[in-house]
Design a protein around this motif. Sequence first.
Motif, PDB file in Angstrom:
ATOM      1  N   GLY A 106       0.803  -1.220   0.000  1.00 54.02           N
ATOM      2  CA  GLY A 106       0.000   0.000   0.000  1.00 54.02           C
ATOM      3  C   GLY A 106       0.831   1.262   0.000  1.00 54.02           C
ATOM      4  N   GLU A 107       2.161   1.141  -0.181  1.00 55.47           N
ATOM      5  CA  GLU A 107       2.993   2.345  -0.184  1.00 55.47           C
ATOM      6  C   GLU A 107       4.149   2.181  -1.158  1.00 55.47           C
ATOM      7  OE1 GLU A 107       4.045   2.607   3.901  1.00 55.47           O
ATOM      8  OE2 GLU A 107       5.495   0.975   3.786  1.00 55.47           O
ATOM      9  N   SER A 108       4.737   3.300  -1.544  1.00 51.82           N
ATOM     10  CA  SER A 108       5.880   3.267  -2.461  1.00 51.82           C
ATOM     11  C   SER A 108       7.005   2.471  -1.819  1.00 51.82           C
ATOM     12  CB  SER A 108       6.358   4.689  -2.759  1.00 51.82           C
ATOM     13  OG  SER A 108       5.314   5.443  -3.299  1.00 51.82           O
ATOM     14  N   ARG A 144      11.917   2.199 -19.364  1.00 52.74           N
ATOM     15  CA  ARG A 144      11.319   3.470 -19.772  1.00 52.74           C
ATOM     16  C   ARG A 144      12.375   4.507 -20.168  1.00 52.74           C
ATOM     17  NH1 ARG A 144       6.534   5.096 -18.711  1.00 52.74           N
ATOM     18  NH2 ARG A 144       5.995   3.371 -17.347  1.00 52.74           N
ATOM     19  N   GLN A 175      12.619   3.240  -7.080  1.00 59.23           N
ATOM     20  CA  GLN A 175      11.436   2.975  -6.251  1.00 59.23           C
ATOM     21  C   GLN A 175      10.314   2.453  -7.152  1.00 59.23           C
ATOM     22  OE1 GLN A 175      10.089   7.641  -6.313  1.00 59.23           O
ATOM     23  NE2 GLN A 175       9.984   6.615  -4.375  1.00 59.23           N
ATOM     24  N   HIS A 230       6.006   2.382  -7.259  1.00 63.80           N
ATOM     25  CA  HIS A 230       4.788   2.892  -6.629  1.00 63.80           C
ATOM     26  C   HIS A 230       3.644   1.892  -6.767  1.00 63.80           C
ATOM     27  CE1 HIS A 230       6.758   6.749  -6.231  1.00 63.80           C
ATOM     28  NE2 HIS A 230       7.063   6.718  -7.511  1.00 63.80           N
ATOM     29  N   PRO A 231       2.711   1.878  -5.803  1.00 65.57           N
ATOM     30  CA  PRO A 231       1.590   0.934  -5.886  1.00 65.57           C
ATOM     31  C   PRO A 231       0.770   1.153  -7.156  1.00 65.57           C
ATOM     32  CG  PRO A 231       1.620   2.056  -3.754  1.00 65.57           C
ATOM     33  CD  PRO A 231       2.634   2.731  -4.610  1.00 65.57           C
ATOM     34  N   ARG A 232       0.341   0.062  -7.752  1.00 64.31           N
ATOM     35  CA  ARG A 232      -0.550   0.058  -8.917  1.00 64.31           C
ATOM     36  C   ARG A 232       0.092   0.653 -10.172  1.00 64.31           C
ATOM     37  NH1 ARG A 232      -5.403   3.145  -8.028  1.00 64.31           N
ATOM     38  NH2 ARG A 232      -6.121   2.141  -9.910  1.00 64.31           N
ATOM     39  N   LEU A 233       1.396   0.912 -10.162  1.00 58.75           N
ATOM     40  CA  LEU A 233       2.070   1.387 -11.371  1.00 58.75           C
ATOM     41  C   LEU A 233       3.114   0.343 -11.749  1.00 58.75           C
ATOM     42  CD1 LEU A 233       2.732   5.235 -10.971  1.00 58.75           C
ATOM     43  CD2 LEU A 233       1.094   4.104 -12.460  1.00 58.75           C
ATOM     44  N   ALA A 234       2.744  -0.552 -12.655  1.00 61.95           N
ATOM     45  CA  ALA A 234       3.677  -1.606 -13.065  1.00 61.95           C
ATOM     46  C   ALA A 234       4.788  -0.990 -13.912  1.00 61.95           C
ATOM     47  CB  ALA A 234       2.937  -2.668 -13.850  1.00 61.95           C
ATOM     48  N   GLU A 235       5.976  -1.522 -13.763  1.00 63.69           N
ATOM     49  CA  GLU A 235       7.114  -1.039 -14.543  1.00 63.69           C
ATOM     50  C   GLU A 235       7.814  -2.210 -15.206  1.00 63.69           C
ATOM     51  OE1 GLU A 235       8.097   1.835 -15.379  1.00 63.69           O
ATOM     52  OE2 GLU A 235       7.303   3.248 -13.908  1.00 63.69           O
TER      53      GLU A 235
END
Lengths: 181, 175
Positions: free
Chosen positions: B74-76, B106, B113, B115-120
């Motif tokens: 739930g957190e970075s 990218r 780092q 972040h939640p819900r941001l797939a890389e």
Amino acid sequence: MIWLGRIAIVLAGAALLGGMMQTAPDYNSVVQPFRHHVAAGRTGEARSFRARFTGLRLADRIAFRRYGRDLVRDSDGVFLIAEIEAEATLASQRLDAVWQGASGRRYALSRRAEDIPRGLESRWFQPGLSNRAVAVFELPADEVAGGALVLTGSFTAVFDSALHLAPPALPERRPIIRFEP
Amino acid sequence: MAASAGVAAAVLLGLWLKVEEARAPQDPPPVALGQPVDLGRVELTPLSLALAPPEQQGEPARLLMQVRLLNLTGESQTAVFGFPPHPPELASGGVVWPEPEVTLDRDGEMLAQLHPRLAERVTLAWQLPPDWRPGPVSLTFHRQIFKLRDNLYGMSNWLLFQPTARMTMLPEGAP
């Protein structure tokens, strides 16, 4: 009959202990900062600083110059740029910021935007001197509306103040925002 | 009397479990490209594994693994592979290679780092040892255990690492 009484005492003790274990607050919920919710546009007063959320911008990409190189950062989400005005009240200090999204998830300052001009992570705030800073977050677009900027006076802020600043009106999302020195 | 019996039973049970574990050591389950692996803080999906030429003249060739990372917390997270970091462990011929460099597809920058819900999509790069002979390599993925209430303070904590999956394959481009 004496045995029945003893068994009842043991069962009652076990039930009491179980109840206490279930209802006792856990460490994480006890050891927390003290939250102060601040309405949009108002100045929040924390123990050692005061701050106001002055502006909010959204962008698909950000551009800035670092160590003589022009950098452009893009994202699958959106860049949220929070502008704040703050001053320390007790001693010189730095501030940390987190965006608490609409889902409750916490987004830290984007390390991909480190060293932007007026970046919050490099800013010191002095007593009696108002200063402006910019905090950049990277997050999914649906975490913006309903979220809040959480400002703390240190990086842990346990038993210290945490200002939950409501954002101003949401702006249009821009394709790119350039940070000029 | 009852307490002593309970303690003795617990000790014996623990001992028996240890003996069972030692008798039949469990290999982590195999995974293939495209299958997500839960590492605790993040979900890792291996996408490709290939040999690549050196980045600069004079450097050794590289082994590149492209993966998709998704923050499950739930957190970075700055400790994407846990702390201390346990990135996928690559071994060939029984020799474990040093930790890889992890860069964002990218923009080629180091992964700092997640972040939640941001797939890389990121690339893990190992430099090939000079004595390496092309052949299958094995990648072991470690999962860090999360406890909502640890035994010391009752606080949430990230604890031990356990092997959770293993992928064995011949890298693309290997003769």
